[in-house]
Design a protein around this motif. Structure first.
Motif, mmCIF file in Angstrom:
data_model
loop_
_atom_site.group_PDB
_atom_site.id
_atom_site.type_symbol
_atom_site.label_atom_id
_atom_site.label_comp_id
_atom_site.label_asym_id
_atom_site.label_seq_id
_atom_site.Cartn_x
_atom_site.Cartn_y
_atom_site.Cartn_z
ATOM 1 N N ILE A 50 46.136 -7.841 -48.114
ATOM 2 C CA ILE A 50 45.469 -6.633 -47.629
ATOM 3 C C ILE A 50 46.461 -5.773 -46.843
ATOM 4 O O ILE A 50 46.482 -4.544 -46.949
ATOM 5 C CB ILE A 50 44.264 -6.995 -46.741
ATOM 6 N N GLY A 51 47.310 -6.433 -46.056
ATOM 7 C CA GLY A 51 48.340 -5.699 -45.324
ATOM 8 C C GLY A 51 49.322 -5.012 -46.249
ATOM 9 O O GLY A 51 49.790 -3.901 -45.960
ATOM 10 N N VAL A 52 49.630 -5.656 -47.367
ATOM 11 C CA VAL A 52 50.547 -5.053 -48.343
ATOM 12 C C VAL A 52 49.951 -3.760 -48.902
ATOM 13 O O VAL A 52 50.663 -2.766 -49.101
ATOM 14 C CB VAL A 52 50.849 -6.055 -49.479
ATOM 15 N N LEU A 53 48.648 -3.747 -49.140
ATOM 16 C CA LEU A 53 47.992 -2.528 -49.626
ATOM 17 C C LEU A 53 48.165 -1.379 -48.633
ATOM 18 O O LEU A 53 48.454 -0.240 -49.027
ATOM 19 C CB LEU A 53 46.501 -2.791 -49.860
ATOM 20 N N ILE A 54 47.992 -1.681 -47.352
ATOM 21 C CA ILE A 54 48.135 -0.636 -46.334
ATOM 22 C C ILE A 54 49.575 -0.143 -46.266
ATOM 23 O O ILE A 54 49.833 1.063 -46.148
ATOM 24 C CB ILE A 54 47.675 -1.166 -44.961
ATOM 25 N N VAL A 55 50.533 -1.062 -46.365
ATOM 26 C CA VAL A 55 51.947 -0.678 -46.331
ATOM 27 C C VAL A 55 52.288 0.205 -47.530
ATOM 28 O O VAL A 55 53.001 1.211 -47.395
ATOM 29 C CB VAL A 55 52.845 -1.931 -46.307
ATOM 30 N N ILE A 56 51.780 -0.137 -48.700
ATOM 31 C CA ILE A 56 52.024 0.688 -49.897
ATOM 32 C C ILE A 56 51.475 2.096 -49.684
ATOM 33 O O ILE A 56 52.128 3.097 -50.003
ATOM 34 C CB ILE A 56 51.379 0.045 -51.138
ATOM 35 N N GLY A 57 50.275 2.181 -49.132
ATOM 36 C CA GLY A 57 49.676 3.487 -48.890
ATOM 37 C C GLY A 57 50.383 4.283 -47.817
ATOM 38 O O GLY A 57 50.468 5.516 -47.880
#
Length: 362
Positions: A354-361
């Motif tokens: 989930i953190g990776v999704l935020i970092v990508i965004g």
């Protein structure tokens, strides 16, 4: 509903130039597809706007996933009680509103883009925090889930469960295990379950755990039960008698860390931060809730505000339609990713995704 009613009553409908006639379903669908094709054909003219929409898809998915999965994570992984979960959710409501106003002030000073970046960085901190949280190791006898105390007068052990112990599930395997050892456990028939034989922890009339005095000479059965506990989510402790100072901890107990791919993170934090500060898992989760509540209103509001600044005024309805669509579609990816990685690895790996999704965004 109250605020919506006031809005409908007080805010006038804007005047629409060249209002279209009412269309049937087929005509509306055909028109929608035609307009969609026109908009997509102009991606090159609004390149920055579409890049932002893709970024929004990822980071809003991560944020929504945190808010929707936090309760499950807290109960199943951290082992907090339902009461603690409800209290945390209640506190979030009081934190979110003033923090949203604070982010508005921050946007006035720093600009919307920088304020949103700060909010997204804060969400990454929340994710790291969620991965680092861990229940403190059990120490005192009364901290264990199932407690055996020697009663010298009765010449036998008395067993009772901790008031915060998790309820017995209706899983066939767990029910079979409990019923196998019900002579040394404080259980009673669960009358709410009629389709099969089911037991629950014994409670008195006030809803408190009811103790059970075992038969004399039950030491062998208690020892056998302690050995069987290894494959469960429970804990037990014995005080006094021949088995005094004996403890047992199931592999699936929330305090039992070390088997997960990322368990070194909560172990280090527990040893270096949570244990020295004496912060139990409830206060850890409460800290997470306050941080998430403080960021929630600000990040969502700033995301819409930044998008509104980028959208051409004459085409705001069109692009905000895309914006809303991206937000709805994004609700699927995060929970699906979390569930998949949790099954493949464990819950903390799922949270990291989930953190990776935020970092990508971001």
């Amino acid at each position: 509903f109250g605020f919506a009613a006031l809005t409908f009553a007080w805010v006038p409908e804007p005047h629409i130039e060249n209002e279209m006639d009412s269309l049937g379903f087929k005509q509306s669908a055909r028109l929608a597809i035609t307009e969609l094709k026109k908009t997509l054909a102009e991606v090159g003219n609004f390149r920055t706007l579409f890049i932002y929409m893709v970024a929004y898809f990822f980071f809003i998915d991560g944020i929504n996933s945190v808010t929707s999965l936090a309760g499950i994570y807290g109960v199943t992984v951290l082992g907090i009680s339902v009461t603690a979960l409800i209290l945390t959710i209640l506190i979030i409501q009081f934190v979110a509103a003033p923090c949203a106003l604070a982010f508005t002030k921050l946007a006035d000073v720093w600009g919307t883009k920088k304020a949103l970046t700060v909010a997204l960085a804060g969400w990454c901190v929340v994710i790291i925090g969620a991965m680092s949280f861990a229940p403190l190791q059990l120490d005192a006898h009364d901290e264990f889930g199932i407690q055996y105390d020697w009663d010298a007068d009765a010449d036998a052990y008395v067993v009772v469960v901790n008031s915060e112990i998790k309820a017995l599930s209706q899983d066939d395997e767990e029910q079979a295990w409990v019923q196998q050892w019900e002579d040394v456990l404080p259980t009673e028939l669960n009358e709410k379950i009629t389709e099969k034989s089911s037991v629950k922890w014994s409670m008195d009339d006030d809803g408190d755990p009811a103790p059970k005095t075992l038969a004399s000479g039950s030491e062998a059965r208690i020892s056998g039960f302690a050995e069987s506990l290894v494959d469960t989510r429970f804990s037990m402790s014995i005080s006094g008698g021949l088995l005094g100072d004996t403890t047992a901890l199931g592999d699936d107990h929330p305090t039992n860390l070390g088997d997960g791919l990322l368990d070194f993170i909560p172990i280090k934090f527990r040893d270096l931060v949570w244990a020295p500060l004496g912060l139990g898992v409830f206060y850890q989760f409460l800290l997470l809730g306050v941080m998430a509540g403080g960021l929630l209103g600000g990040s969502q509001g700033l995301a819409r505000s930044l998008f509104g600044q980028m959208v051409p005024e004459t085409r705001s309805a069109e692009f905000f339609g895309f914006f809303g669509f991206f937000g709805k579609v994004a609700a699927l990816l995060g929970p699906l990713l979390y569930a998949t990685l949790t099954v493949m690895f464990d819950s903390r790996v799922g949270i990291l995704s989930i953190g990776v999704l935020i970092v990508i965004g971001a």
